[in-house]
Enzyme design. Structure first.
Site, PDB file in Angstrom:
ATOM      1  N   ASP A  40      28.921  16.949 -21.934  1.00 16.33           N
ATOM      2  CA  ASP A  40      27.517  17.046 -21.540  1.00 16.33           C
ATOM      3  C   ASP A  40      26.979  15.753 -20.924  1.00 16.33           C
ATOM      4  O   ASP A  40      25.786  15.639 -20.649  1.00 16.33           O
ATOM      5  CB  ASP A  40      26.649  17.441 -22.739  1.00 16.33           C
ATOM      6  CG  ASP A  40      26.690  16.407 -23.862  1.00 16.33           C
ATOM      7  OD1 ASP A  40      27.486  15.445 -23.749  1.00 16.33           O
ATOM      8  OD2 ASP A  40      25.925  16.551 -24.832  1.00 16.33           O
ATOM      9  N   ARG A  99      13.131  -4.118  -8.470  1.00 16.42           N
ATOM     10  CA  ARG A  99      12.073  -3.992  -7.467  1.00 16.42           C
ATOM     11  C   ARG A  99      10.762  -3.512  -8.080  1.00 16.42           C
ATOM     12  O   ARG A  99       9.694  -3.713  -7.495  1.00 16.42           O
ATOM     13  CB  ARG A  99      12.518  -3.044  -6.349  1.00 16.42           C
ATOM     14  CG  ARG A  99      13.505  -3.673  -5.388  1.00 16.42           C
ATOM     15  CD  ARG A  99      14.108  -2.671  -4.432  1.00 16.42           C
ATOM     16  NE  ARG A  99      15.120  -1.848  -5.081  1.00 16.42           N
ATOM     17  CZ  ARG A  99      16.052  -1.165  -4.436  1.00 16.42           C
ATOM     18  NH1 ARG A  99      16.092  -1.196  -3.119  1.00 16.42           N
ATOM     19  NH2 ARG A  99      16.954  -0.446  -5.092  1.00 16.42           N
ATOM     20  N   LYS A 197       6.870  -7.399   8.657  1.00 18.12           N
ATOM     21  CA  LYS A 197       7.300  -6.003   8.709  1.00 18.12           C
ATOM     22  C   LYS A 197       6.241  -5.097   8.098  1.00 18.12           C
ATOM     23  O   LYS A 197       5.391  -5.530   7.318  1.00 18.12           O
ATOM     24  CB  LYS A 197       8.631  -5.807   7.981  1.00 18.12           C
ATOM     25  CG  LYS A 197       8.515  -5.766   6.446  1.00 18.12           C
ATOM     26  CD  LYS A 197       9.828  -5.367   5.795  1.00 18.12           C
ATOM     27  CE  LYS A 197       9.650  -5.235   4.278  1.00 18.12           C
ATOM     28  NZ  LYS A 197      10.902  -4.883   3.591  1.00 18.12           N
ATOM     29  N   THR A 228      19.394   0.397   2.539  1.00 16.62           N
ATOM     30  CA  THR A 228      19.412   1.230   3.742  1.00 16.62           C
ATOM     31  C   THR A 228      19.656   0.419   5.005  1.00 16.62           C
ATOM     32  O   THR A 228      19.868   1.000   6.068  1.00 16.62           O
ATOM     33  CB  THR A 228      18.071   1.958   3.901  1.00 16.62           C
ATOM     34  OG1 THR A 228      17.019   0.997   4.117  1.00 16.62           O
ATOM     35  CG2 THR A 228      17.743   2.777   2.647  1.00 16.62           C
ATOM     36  N   ALA A 229      19.617  -0.903   4.914  1.00 20.98           N
ATOM     37  CA  ALA A 229      19.749  -1.820   6.052  1.00 20.98           C
ATOM     38  C   ALA A 229      18.580  -1.716   7.017  1.00 20.98           C
ATOM     39  O   ALA A 229      18.613  -2.303   8.101  1.00 20.98           O
ATOM     40  CB  ALA A 229      21.068  -1.609   6.794  1.00 20.98           C
TER      41      ALA A 229
END
Length: 323
Positions: A40, A99, A197, A228-229
């Site tokens: 399980d 994060r 950004k 994700t670059a």
């Protein structure tokens, strides 16, 4: 003060290759433990060694799958505590959930603090981590935290293999990486620039403004992690539009998947230089992985011997000799 007990090094299942490399540099054998999954999905851990009064170091990055690896680490710590280990050090080459370190929106958790509480309550006496996403995570713990950096390893490669010199520019891809990029620029004795950004969504980033001169110069984008670059590739495209000669990227932790690798391969980035703090799910011609085992081995040896680890923060010839 030198310890009279030997180093007892154990590995979870998240990154056994790194654990084996650390053991090799320490000239010790990895300890023996059985780690299994019930049908399980529940995790079972049993140490086959006697742990009474042992100075234990459990190597387990909490990378993908983060919940599985974190739970496995907690169970390993609990089992060691109940086996009367004298000291348990959780060695986290990569600290997952880092994060989520503050409440930046209403009704959200501070998961980095929750993970710190879980590790402490499970029985960890000390934490050894590399390149935490933010420095304040050290303050989330009520136990000692030894924080080491990948920069000496990465900077050595940039100097000797990428031939980075005074005419190069270190670039921060966002405001959160300014301190790291500035440190790299100081150590490499080269220029410094910042990209502004805007995050569109979880996987899309727009790089809009550049502060600094990059025209005709080689650029090195620095960050602590990438999954994700998107941030790196967006910054690289802006740098090329501004006249940069070549663009390299340096990250401590690469969490790239296939989509991220495809994005990297189609970007202006010449090479993404990272470390083996987490196992690489994908590989490609633009990805260069450096070994952190000598750094962790020396840090563990110094902690075990009650010596200072501050010398590991430098990127000079003394550090090269240690590592």
């Amino acid at each position: 003060m030198r310890s009279s007990t030997e180093i007892r090094l154990y590995s979870g299942t998240a990154n056994p290759e790194l654990s084996e490399a650390i053991a090799k540099h320490l000239h010790v054998e990895l300890g023996h433990a059985t780690i299994q999954r019930f049908p399980d999905g529940e995790i079972f851990v049993q140490y086959t060694d006697n742990l009474r009064n042992a100075d234990m170091y459990i190597v387990q990055p909490t990378c993908c799958p983060a919940n599985e690896n974190l739970m496995e680490l907690l169970i390993m710590i609990d089992a060691a505590k109940r086996a009367s280990a004298a000291r348990i050090t959780a060695v986290l080459p990569y600290y997952g959930y880092a994060r989520q370190d503050r409440k930046d929106r209403p009704r959200v958790p501070i998961t980095a603090k929750l993970v710190a509480n879980l590790l402490t309550k499970a029985g960890a006496n000390r934490v050894l981590a590399m390149d935490l996403h933010c420095q304040q995570i050290q303050g989330f713990f009520d136990i000692p935290v030894d924080h080491v950096y990948a920069s000496p390893i990465l900077i050595k490669y940039l100097r000797t293999q990428a031939h980075v010199g005074p005419d190069s520019v270190v670039v921060s891809p966002d405001s959160g990486s300014v301190k790291m990029a500035h440190s790299f620029a100081d150590k490499l004795n080269c220029g410094f620039a910042v990209v502004a950004k805007r995050r569109v969504d979880a996987t899309t980033v727009e790089s809009s403004h550049l502060v600094g001169d990059v025209k005709g110069r080689n650029c090195i984008i620095t960050d602590d992690m990438t999954s994700t670059a998107g941030t790196l590739c967006g910054a690289a495209e802006l740098l090329k539009r501004e006249g940069a000669k070549k663009v390299y990227a340096v990250v401590s932790h690469s969490l790239l998947n296939e989509k991220g690798m495809e994005k990297l391969n189609n970007s202006p980035i010449e090479e993404l230089i990272t470390t083996n703090t987490v196992p690489q799910a994908v590989s490609g011609p633009k990805l260069k992985v450096l070994c952190t085992a000598p750094m962790f081995a020396e840090a563990i040896r110094r902690i075990h011997q009650s010596e200072s680890i501050s010398c590991l923060f430098r990127d000079d010839s003394m550090t090269d000799n240690l590592l």
